[in-house]
Motif scaffolding. Structure first.
Motif, PDB file in Angstrom:
ATOM      1  N   ASP A  18       0.816  -1.219   0.000  1.00 46.24           N
ATOM      2  CA  ASP A  18       0.000   0.000   0.000  1.00 46.24           C
ATOM      3  C   ASP A  18       0.851   1.271   0.000  1.00 46.24           C
ATOM      4  OD1 ASP A  18      -2.421  -1.455   0.081  1.00 46.24           O
ATOM      5  OD2 ASP A  18      -2.171  -1.740   2.247  1.00 46.24           O
ATOM      6  N   LEU A  19       2.150   1.153  -0.143  1.00 45.67           N
ATOM      7  CA  LEU A  19       3.049   2.307  -0.117  1.00 45.67           C
ATOM      8  C   LEU A  19       2.787   3.208  -1.316  1.00 45.67           C
ATOM      9  CD1 LEU A  19       5.379   3.217   1.747  1.00 45.67           C
ATOM     10  CD2 LEU A  19       6.949   2.108   0.166  1.00 45.67           C
ATOM     11  N   ARG A  20       2.555   4.502  -1.052  1.00 44.45           N
ATOM     12  CA  ARG A  20       2.353   5.488  -2.118  1.00 44.45           C
ATOM     13  C   ARG A  20       3.684   6.183  -2.403  1.00 44.45           C
ATOM     14  NH1 ARG A  20      -1.391   6.199   1.701  1.00 44.45           N
ATOM     15  NH2 ARG A  20      -0.465   8.130   2.432  1.00 44.45           N
ATOM     16  N   PRO A  21       3.838   6.772  -3.586  1.00 45.56           N
ATOM     17  CA  PRO A  21       5.082   7.504  -3.874  1.00 45.56           C
ATOM     18  C   PRO A  21       5.254   8.692  -2.924  1.00 45.56           C
ATOM     19  CG  PRO A  21       3.796   7.169  -5.880  1.00 45.56           C
ATOM     20  CD  PRO A  21       2.928   6.755  -4.734  1.00 45.56           C
ATOM     21  N   GLN A  22       6.471   8.910  -2.521  1.00 41.20           N
ATOM     22  CA  GLN A  22       6.825  10.087  -1.711  1.00 41.20           C
ATOM     23  C   GLN A  22       6.967  11.273  -2.661  1.00 41.20           C
ATOM     24  OE1 GLN A  22       9.825   9.887   1.549  1.00 41.20           O
ATOM     25  NE2 GLN A  22      11.082  11.015   0.110  1.00 41.20           N
ATOM     26  N   ARG A  23       6.380  12.416  -2.321  1.00 45.78           N
ATOM     27  CA  ARG A  23       6.453  13.599  -3.190  1.00 45.78           C
ATOM     28  C   ARG A  23       7.131  14.733  -2.438  1.00 45.78           C
ATOM     29  NH1 ARG A  23       0.500  14.444  -4.346  1.00 45.78           N
ATOM     30  NH2 ARG A  23       0.398  13.544  -2.295  1.00 45.78           N
ATOM     31  N   THR A  24       8.183  15.288  -3.028  1.00 46.52           N
ATOM     32  CA  THR A  24       8.954  16.354  -2.387  1.00 46.52           C
ATOM     33  C   THR A  24       9.026  17.581  -3.286  1.00 46.52           C
ATOM     34  OG1 THR A  24      10.330  14.725  -1.235  1.00 46.52           O
ATOM     35  CG2 THR A  24      11.202  16.954  -1.397  1.00 46.52           C
ATOM     36  N   ASP A  25       8.722  18.738  -2.701  1.00 46.55           N
ATOM     37  CA  ASP A  25       8.928  20.033  -3.355  1.00 46.55           C
ATOM     38  C   ASP A  25      10.151  20.641  -2.681  1.00 46.55           C
ATOM     39  OD1 ASP A  25       6.565  19.901  -4.935  1.00 46.55           O
ATOM     40  OD2 ASP A  25       5.408  20.421  -3.149  1.00 46.55           O
ATOM     41  N   SER A  26      11.061  21.164  -3.488  1.00 41.50           N
ATOM     42  CA  SER A  26      12.324  21.664  -2.948  1.00 41.50           C
ATOM     43  C   SER A  26      12.689  23.001  -3.573  1.00 41.50           C
ATOM     44  CB  SER A  26      13.424  20.641  -3.240  1.00 41.50           C
ATOM     45  OG  SER A  26      14.667  21.090  -2.762  1.00 41.50           O
ATOM     46  N   VAL A  27      13.200  23.891  -2.758  1.00 39.99           N
ATOM     47  CA  VAL A  27      13.736  25.163  -3.209  1.00 39.99           C
ATOM     48  C   VAL A  27      15.158  25.246  -2.671  1.00 39.99           C
ATOM     49  CG1 VAL A  27      13.527  27.675  -3.105  1.00 39.99           C
ATOM     50  CG2 VAL A  27      11.473  26.253  -3.143  1.00 39.99           C
ATOM     51  N   GLU A  28      16.120  25.516  -3.551  1.00 35.64           N
ATOM     52  CA  GLU A  28      17.517  25.597  -3.130  1.00 35.64           C
ATOM     53  C   GLU A  28      18.188  26.804  -3.751  1.00 35.64           C
ATOM     54  OE1 GLU A  28      19.776  21.998  -3.536  1.00 35.64           O
ATOM     55  OE2 GLU A  28      18.021  20.751  -3.157  1.00 35.64           O
ATOM     56  N   MET A  29      19.127  27.344  -3.024  1.00 33.14           N
ATOM     57  CA  MET A  29      19.950  28.440  -3.530  1.00 33.14           C
ATOM     58  C   MET A  29      21.389  28.062  -3.193  1.00 33.14           C
ATOM     59  SD  MET A  29      19.769  32.507  -2.653  1.00 33.14           S
ATOM     60  CE  MET A  29      20.001  32.274  -0.903  1.00 33.14           C
ATOM     61  N   GLY A  30      22.259  28.161  -4.180  1.00 36.06           N
ATOM     62  CA  GLY A  30      23.619  27.710  -3.936  1.00 36.06           C
ATOM     63  C   GLY A  30      24.678  28.607  -4.531  1.00 36.06           C
ATOM     64  N   PHE A  31      25.890  28.370  -4.063  1.00 38.68           N
ATOM     65  CA  PHE A  31      27.074  29.077  -4.524  1.00 38.68           C
ATOM     66  C   PHE A  31      28.152  28.029  -4.707  1.00 38.68           C
ATOM     67  CE2 PHE A  31      31.278  30.546  -3.235  1.00 38.68           C
ATOM     68  CZ  PHE A  31      31.483  31.593  -4.116  1.00 38.68           C
ATOM     69  N   GLU A  32      28.927  28.147  -5.793  1.00 32.85           N
ATOM     70  CA  GLU A  32      30.039  27.223  -6.004  1.00 32.85           C
ATOM     71  C   GLU A  32      31.221  27.991  -6.571  1.00 32.85           C
ATOM     72  OE1 GLU A  32      30.964  22.878  -7.917  1.00 32.85           O
ATOM     73  OE2 GLU A  32      29.312  24.022  -8.741  1.00 32.85           O
TER      74      GLU A  32
END
Length: 177
Positions: A18-32
């Protein structure tokens, strides 16, 4: 796989059909930044997850501990990650990673009456030595902070390992960890 799979005496893992897909919304800000073989990266992030996966533990009537993966509810986390990598000598390199983060877990469907949160961190250090053109020796050490679960938490812990890789051909290597 819904068939129970014994891991060792007293502990069984069972899949969850019965496992449903995990759904993730992500916001990232980076420097390299990269210069002369060295690299530095920094990231600020926020993630919101619905139907979050989590391990659930149940004691069976015979005393065996059953582990199943379940959709735990929702989770939010945000944090700051910093990574640095460079050469010490032409044959010796290192990388360091540190991550400080906040986590909030809500799992009302699993009986978690209130939302829980924690501040935690993670760190890792790797040291690589190119012993010869075909041989690499690597030392890894990491520390993991408190991890929230619907039924409690995993206490902070540290671990490490020593590995060796021998290149046999361009398509094959031997590894010992």
């Amino acid at each position: 796989d819904p068939i129970p799979y014994p891991q060792h005496p007293g502990f069984v893992f069972q899949g969850n059909i019965d496992l449903r897909p995990q759904r993730t919304d992500s916001v990232e800000m980076g420097f390299e930044r990269r210069k002369d073989g060295a690299s530095l990266s920094a990231s600020l992030y926020y993630r919101r997850t619905r139907d979050a996966f989590s391990a659930l533990y149940t004691t069976l009537p015979n005393g065996t501990l059953l582990q199943q993966t379940a959709n735990a509810g929702s989770q939010q986390n945000g944090g700051f990650e910093l990574t640095l990598a460079n050469r010490i000598t032409p044959r010796l390199t290192y990388s360091l990673t540190a991550n400080a983060y906040w986590t909030e877990l809500a799992a009302p469907d699993l009986g978690l009456a209130r939302t829980r949160q924690t501040l935690a961190g993670f760190g890792r250090a790797n040291l690589n030595w190119q012993v010869s053109p075909k041989d690499v020796l690597q030392l890894n050490v990491f520390v993991n902070g408190k991890t929230l679960l619907p039924q409690g938490y995993v206490a902070p812990f540290a671990s490490g390992n020593l590995g060796y890789r021998r290149t046999l051909t361009s398509n094959a290597s031997l590894m010992f960890v």
